[in-house]
Design a protein around this motif. Structure first.
Motif, mmCIF file in Angstrom:
data_model
loop_
_atom_site.group_PDB
_atom_site.id
_atom_site.type_symbol
_atom_site.label_atom_id
_atom_site.label_comp_id
_atom_site.label_asym_id
_atom_site.label_seq_id
_atom_site.Cartn_x
_atom_site.Cartn_y
_atom_site.Cartn_z
ATOM 1 N N MET A 1 0.821 -1.198 0.000
ATOM 2 C CA MET A 1 0.000 0.000 0.000
ATOM 3 C C MET A 1 0.865 1.261 0.000
ATOM 4 O O MET A 1 0.568 2.208 -0.689
ATOM 5 C CB MET A 1 -0.934 -0.015 1.218
ATOM 6 N N LEU A 2 1.951 1.239 0.801
ATOM 7 C CA LEU A 2 2.839 2.393 0.845
ATOM 8 C C LEU A 2 3.441 2.671 -0.524
ATOM 9 O O LEU A 2 3.526 3.811 -0.953
ATOM 10 C CB LEU A 2 3.945 2.160 1.880
ATOM 11 N N GLU A 3 3.835 1.612 -1.215
ATOM 12 C CA GLU A 3 4.433 1.775 -2.540
ATOM 13 C C GLU A 3 3.432 2.374 -3.526
ATOM 14 O O GLU A 3 3.784 3.235 -4.324
ATOM 15 C CB GLU A 3 4.960 0.429 -3.048
ATOM 16 N N SER A 4 2.173 1.951 -3.464
ATOM 17 C CA SER A 4 1.185 2.493 -4.396
ATOM 18 C C SER A 4 0.877 3.955 -4.070
ATOM 19 O O SER A 4 0.653 4.757 -4.964
ATOM 20 C CB SER A 4 -0.088 1.648 -4.401
ATOM 21 N N THR A 5 0.881 4.305 -2.778
ATOM 22 C CA THR A 5 0.687 5.702 -2.387
ATOM 23 C C THR A 5 1.831 6.555 -2.912
ATOM 24 O O THR A 5 1.609 7.645 -3.429
ATOM 25 C CB THR A 5 0.585 5.824 -0.853
ATOM 26 N N ARG A 6 3.040 6.043 -2.806
ATOM 27 C CA ARG A 6 4.203 6.768 -3.315
ATOM 28 C C ARG A 6 4.094 6.945 -4.827
ATOM 29 O O ARG A 6 4.374 8.020 -5.358
ATOM 30 C CB ARG A 6 5.490 6.022 -2.959
ATOM 31 N N ALA A 7 3.688 5.902 -5.526
ATOM 32 C CA ALA A 7 3.553 5.978 -6.984
ATOM 33 C C ALA A 7 2.496 7.004 -7.379
ATOM 34 O O ALA A 7 2.684 7.758 -8.341
ATOM 35 C CB ALA A 7 3.214 4.602 -7.554
ATOM 36 N N VAL A 8 1.393 7.035 -6.662
ATOM 37 C CA VAL A 8 0.332 8.009 -6.944
ATOM 38 C C VAL A 8 0.853 9.421 -6.721
ATOM 39 O O VAL A 8 0.595 10.321 -7.534
ATOM 40 C CB VAL A 8 -0.921 7.729 -6.066
ATOM 41 N N ARG A 9 1.595 9.615 -5.657
ATOM 42 C CA ARG A 9 2.141 10.955 -5.377
ATOM 43 C C ARG A 9 3.163 11.378 -6.426
ATOM 44 O O ARG A 9 3.196 12.540 -6.835
ATOM 45 C CB ARG A 9 2.736 10.998 -3.978
ATOM 46 N N ILE A 10 3.993 10.452 -6.863
ATOM 47 C CA ILE A 10 4.961 10.775 -7.916
ATOM 48 C C ILE A 10 4.225 11.143 -9.202
ATOM 49 O O ILE A 10 4.576 12.123 -9.863
ATOM 50 C CB ILE A 10 5.941 9.601 -8.131
ATOM 51 N N ALA A 11 3.205 10.374 -9.544
ATOM 52 C CA ALA A 11 2.411 10.678 -10.743
ATOM 53 C C ALA A 11 1.740 12.040 -10.607
ATOM 54 O O ALA A 11 1.655 12.798 -11.585
ATOM 55 C CB ALA A 11 1.375 9.585 -10.978
ATOM 56 N N ALA A 12 1.277 12.376 -9.415
ATOM 57 C CA ALA A 12 0.629 13.672 -9.192
ATOM 58 C C ALA A 12 1.620 14.815 -9.390
ATOM 59 O O ALA A 12 1.296 15.820 -10.035
ATOM 60 C CB ALA A 12 0.017 13.720 -7.799
ATOM 61 N N TYR A 54 -5.890 19.713 -9.426
ATOM 62 C CA TYR A 54 -6.320 18.314 -9.274
ATOM 63 C C TYR A 54 -5.129 17.455 -8.851
ATOM 64 O O TYR A 54 -5.240 16.634 -7.930
ATOM 65 C CB TYR A 54 -6.927 17.788 -10.575
ATOM 66 N N ALA A 55 -3.999 17.651 -9.488
ATOM 67 C CA ALA A 55 -2.799 16.890 -9.127
ATOM 68 C C ALA A 55 -2.397 17.176 -7.686
ATOM 69 O O ALA A 55 -1.971 16.267 -6.965
ATOM 70 C CB ALA A 55 -1.662 17.225 -10.090
ATOM 71 N N GLY A 56 -2.563 18.405 -7.256
ATOM 72 C CA GLY A 56 -2.264 18.753 -5.871
ATOM 73 C C GLY A 56 -3.173 18.040 -4.887
ATOM 74 O O GLY A 56 -2.722 17.566 -3.840
ATOM 75 N N VAL A 57 -4.449 17.956 -5.223
ATOM 76 C CA VAL A 57 -5.387 17.232 -4.359
ATOM 77 C C VAL A 57 -5.000 15.764 -4.284
ATOM 78 O O VAL A 57 -4.982 15.165 -3.202
ATOM 79 C CB VAL A 57 -6.843 17.394 -4.862
ATOM 80 N N VAL A 58 -4.680 15.172 -5.420
ATOM 81 C CA VAL A 58 -4.286 13.760 -5.451
ATOM 82 C C VAL A 58 -3.002 13.556 -4.647
ATOM 83 O O VAL A 58 -2.864 12.563 -3.931
ATOM 84 C CB VAL A 58 -4.132 13.258 -6.902
ATOM 85 N N PHE A 59 -2.062 14.498 -4.735
ATOM 86 C CA PHE A 59 -0.838 14.391 -3.955
ATOM 87 C C PHE A 59 -1.142 14.412 -2.457
ATOM 88 O O PHE A 59 -0.588 13.619 -1.689
ATOM 89 C CB PHE A 59 0.121 15.532 -4.302
ATOM 90 N N LEU A 60 -2.009 15.322 -2.044
ATOM 91 C CA LEU A 60 -2.335 15.452 -0.619
ATOM 92 C C LEU A 60 -3.198 14.308 -0.094
ATOM 93 O O LEU A 60 -3.123 13.956 1.078
ATOM 94 C CB LEU A 60 -3.032 16.787 -0.359
ATOM 95 N N ALA A 61 -4.034 13.755 -0.964
ATOM 96 C CA ALA A 61 -4.944 12.674 -0.555
ATOM 97 C C ALA A 61 -4.898 11.556 -1.593
ATOM 98 O O ALA A 61 -5.832 11.381 -2.370
ATOM 99 C CB ALA A 61 -6.361 13.210 -0.400
ATOM 100 N N PRO A 62 -3.804 10.777 -1.634
ATOM 101 C CA PRO A 62 -3.624 9.788 -2.698
ATOM 102 C C PRO A 62 -4.648 8.651 -2.685
ATOM 103 O O PRO A 62 -4.835 8.001 -3.706
ATOM 104 C CB PRO A 62 -2.205 9.265 -2.473
#
Length: 136
Positions: A1-12, A54-62
C-alpha cells in the motif's frame, strides 16, 4: 500500500509539473510574456491550472477517489475565482507573482467554465488507470 501511495504521489507531481510547464510554454510561444492574456493563453492557462490543482489534491490525498478529488479541485478553483470578486487577489498580485499564479487577478465567468476542462480529463484518466478494488 505504501508503494502504491508513493507511486500516486509521484504521478501527481509529474502531472502538476507537466500542466504548469505546458501552460508556461503556451504563454511563451503564443504571447511571449507571463502576463499575456490572449484567448489561447487565458483559456489553456485556466484549464491547466485546474489540472495542476487536481494533481495537488491527489498528492495530498492519494487514496481519495478520482471523483472526490475532482470535486475538491473544482471547489478550490471556483472558490479562488470567486475570491477574486473581493479585489484582494488583485491587490496581492501587485506584490507577489506566486500569489497571482495561485489566486489569479480578476474574476472571469469564462474561467468558471474552463476549470472542468482541466479536471474532467484527469478524473476520467484516473478512473481508467486506477485498479478497481474487489469486494471482500
Amino acid at each position: 500500500m505504501l508503494e502504491s501511495t508513493r507511486a500516486v504521489r509521484i504521478a501527481a507531481v509529474l502531472t502538476a509539473v507537466l500542466a504548469i510547464g505546458v501552460a508556461f510554454g503556451i504563454r511563451a510561444l503564443a504571447g511571449g510574456t507571463l502576463f499575456s492574456n490572449g484567448p489561447l493563453q487565458q483559456n489553456t492557462g485556466t484549464a491547466l491550472y485546474a489540472s495542476a490543482v487536481y494533481a495537488g489534491v491527489v498528492f495530498l490525498a492519494p487514496r481519495c477517489s478520482p471523483l472526490t478529488a475532482g470535486a475538491y479541485a473544482l471547489a478550490w478553483c471556483w472558490a479562488a475565482e470567486t475570491f477574486q470578486l473581493t479585489g484582494i487577489p488583485h491587490e496581492l498580485s501587485r506584490y507577489s507573482l506566486l500569489l497571482r499564479l495561485i489566486f489569479g487577478d480578476a474574476f472571469d465567468w469564462l474561467d468558471i467554465a474552463w476549470y472542468p476542462a482541466g479536471i474532467v480529463p484527469l478524473v476520467l484518466l484516473e478512473l481508467l488507470v486506477k485498479p478497481r478494488r474487489r469486494a471482500a
